[in-house]
Design an enzyme around this catalytic site. Structure first.
Site, PDB file in Angstrom:
ATOM      1  N   SER A   1       0.992 -30.161 -16.987  1.00 50.67           N
ATOM      2  CA  SER A   1       1.450 -29.322 -18.090  1.00 50.67           C
ATOM      3  C   SER A   1       0.363 -29.264 -19.146  1.00 50.67           C
ATOM      4  O   SER A   1      -0.414 -30.214 -19.313  1.00 50.67           O
ATOM      5  CB  SER A   1       2.736 -29.902 -18.690  1.00 50.67           C
ATOM      6  OG  SER A   1       3.022 -29.326 -19.949  1.00 50.67           O
TER       7      SER A   1
ATOM      8  N   ARG B   1       4.670  15.244   9.852  1.00 49.66           N
ATOM      9  CA  ARG B   1       3.830  14.347   9.045  1.00 49.66           C
ATOM     10  C   ARG B   1       4.422  14.332   7.652  1.00 49.66           C
ATOM     11  O   ARG B   1       4.665  15.378   7.057  1.00 49.66           O
ATOM     12  CB  ARG B   1       2.378  14.860   8.988  1.00 49.66           C
ATOM     13  CG  ARG B   1       1.657  14.980  10.319  1.00 49.66           C
ATOM     14  CD  ARG B   1       0.846  13.742  10.678  1.00 49.66           C
ATOM     15  NE  ARG B   1      -0.131  13.398   9.668  1.00 49.66           N
ATOM     16  CZ  ARG B   1      -1.304  14.027   9.504  1.00 49.66           C
ATOM     17  NH1 ARG B   1      -1.637  15.035  10.277  1.00 49.66           N
ATOM     18  NH2 ARG B   1      -2.138  13.636   8.569  1.00 49.66           N
TER      19      ARG B   1
END
Length: 450
Positions: free
Chosen positions: A274, A313
């Site tokens: 920490s 497509r």
């Protein structure tokens, strides 16, 4: 952004999914296409070898390609143009056969699947490595007692072997899924402009077969430009994998809480610290696993939403895959790799597990007593009696066993010896050990990776 690459991914994976790797995959497609067409007699053999040699050695700057892709709508168009222009400086006749009869989507889809195949191989290896680790963990702790928790509360006795076997069983299912999906997903995309290979005349199917052989991909019955279930299945696999890893991350981090203290990630200099609290030992790998499980569903949903594409497509749906699929592979495969690296050093505090069993003052044996009583007085009366005794034990902060020994309604149903036996862990683990053996046997049935 590369700031978090080492946290959420790793170097070998980044190389497989890099811009350079994507360009190389399409160049590999173009080289293989030329060689396939030469085998089919569509283009001269000499031209095919010149194209293949150029594609093998071409150096194309991704940044320049990106600028040109913004104008053309995809990066295959400027990439093919660069190959034609570069080869023309050496052999104009060969250059005119580059990308012959193909379309951009053929190159982009097939190129990505070549990348995905490599990613699936490292995923396969990491899953196998993780399986071996978990087999050892499960075997070592098959009889290590601990509390099973349901709805985040103490429930009944179990073993850590059962918990870890659940993780292993899930990993084995992913190994099975991976083996099943690879033949379906690792499939050539080759249909030309509108999915008919018309530009190749009658040679189209032969070229497709040779191309699939060159790239070692499966040959589909027909092109699949606007049928995206293969990509969706790939995405779903990685989404499921991320979910399982998130489950492991939640389990381990919850068991690692200070108040529980049954598991802990490995410690090392600078790991899990920490910026302000010197005592902290944060479960950083668990954070990576949970983050992956949080991110993956949104990525998967994008691919699922892109399945219905227009006509032969698609417009927009196909383009939505380009960044989403690689990111999903990166997130899930990266988390898997970090998990596989952490698990061999996972700390198991079996003494703390035993302490937590005792913390409920015997309440985790309430079901055992209720089941034993049900045979003698009926299920509902037994349940109500043990429920009342449990509430009294909680209210008076006394062991449940002591409360039951004083319960007059038990006389004639359970003796003191019966009650003592019901509070023995060994008598209420059910089929835990059999389930553990089943999973270990299943894991050992998988072939060892090369």
């Amino acid at each position: 952004m590369t700031l978090f690459d080492d946290l959420f991914s790793y170097d070998a994976l980044e190389q497989l999914l890099s811009d350079d790797a994507r360009i190389r995959a399409i160049l590999r497609f173009e080289a293989a296409l030329a060689l396939a067409e030469a085998r089919a007699g569509v283009i001269p053999e000499g031209a095919a070898h010149k194209i293949a040699q150029y594609c093998d050695s071409a150096k194309i700057d991704p940044a320049t390609l990106a600028t040109q892709a913004a104008l053309s709508g995809n990066f295959a168009i400027p990439l093919v143009r660069r190959v034609i222009e570069g080869l023309s400086q050496h052999d104009k006749d060969a250059a005119r056969f580059v990308h012959w009869g193909a379309t951009s989507q053929d190159a982009i889809d097939t190129g990505f699947l070549l990348q995905a195949r490599d990613v699936l191989s490292v995923v396969e290896a990491d899953l196998a490595r993780m399986s071996e680790t978990l087999v050892c963990l499960v075997g070592k702790h098959r009889l290590t007692p601990m509390v099973a928790r349901t709805w985040m509360q103490h429930a009944a006795p179990t073993t850590f072997g059962v918990v870890a076997a659940g993780w292993l069983d899930a990993i084995l299912r992913h190994r099975t899924r991976l083996a099943e999906l690879r033949p379906r997903v690792q499939t050539l995309q080759f249909g030309g402009a509108a999915g008919t290979l018309a530009a190749l005349h009658e040679h189209g199917p032969v070229v497709a077969k040779h191309l699939a052989d060159e790239l070692q991909l499966a040959l589909p019955p027909s092109p699949w430009h606007s049928h995206r279930d293969r990509m969706a299945e790939l995405a779903a696999f990685f989404g499921l994998l991320a979910g399982t890893l998130g489950k492991l991350g939640h389990d381990i981090s919850l068991h690692a809480q200070t108040e529980i203290g049954e598991l802990a990630e490995p410690s090392a200099e600078g790991r899990g610290g920490s910026s302000t609290m010197p005592h902290k030992r944060n479960p950083i790998t668990c954070a990576v696993l949970i983050a992956a499980a949080t991110r993956a569903p949104g990525l998967v949903s994008t691919i699922l939403a892109a399945i219905p594409q227009e006509f032969e497509r698609g417009l927009g749906g196909w383009q939505a895959e380009w960044e989403t699929l690689p990111e999903l592979l990166r997130v899930s495969a990266g988390a898997l790799h970090h998990c596989a690296a952490m698990l061999p050093e996972l700390e198991v505090h079996s003494e703390r597990m035993r302490e937590n069993i005792d913390a409920s003052r015997g309440l985790i044996f309430a079901e055992a007593v209720s089941v034993a009583l049900a045979d003698r007085m009926g299920k509902m009366p037994a349940h109500m009696l043990v429920e009342a005794a449990s509430k009294k034990a909680i209210a008076t902060n006394r062991p449940l066993k002591d409360v039951l020994l004083e319960e007059p309604n038990l006389h004639g149903h359970l003796t003191r010896a019966d009650i003592e036996g019901l509070f023995d862990l060994r008598n209420y683990l059910g089929s835990a050990d059999e389930f553990v053996r089943n999973v270990i046997d299943a894991a050992r049935s998988f072939p060892r990776p090369d």
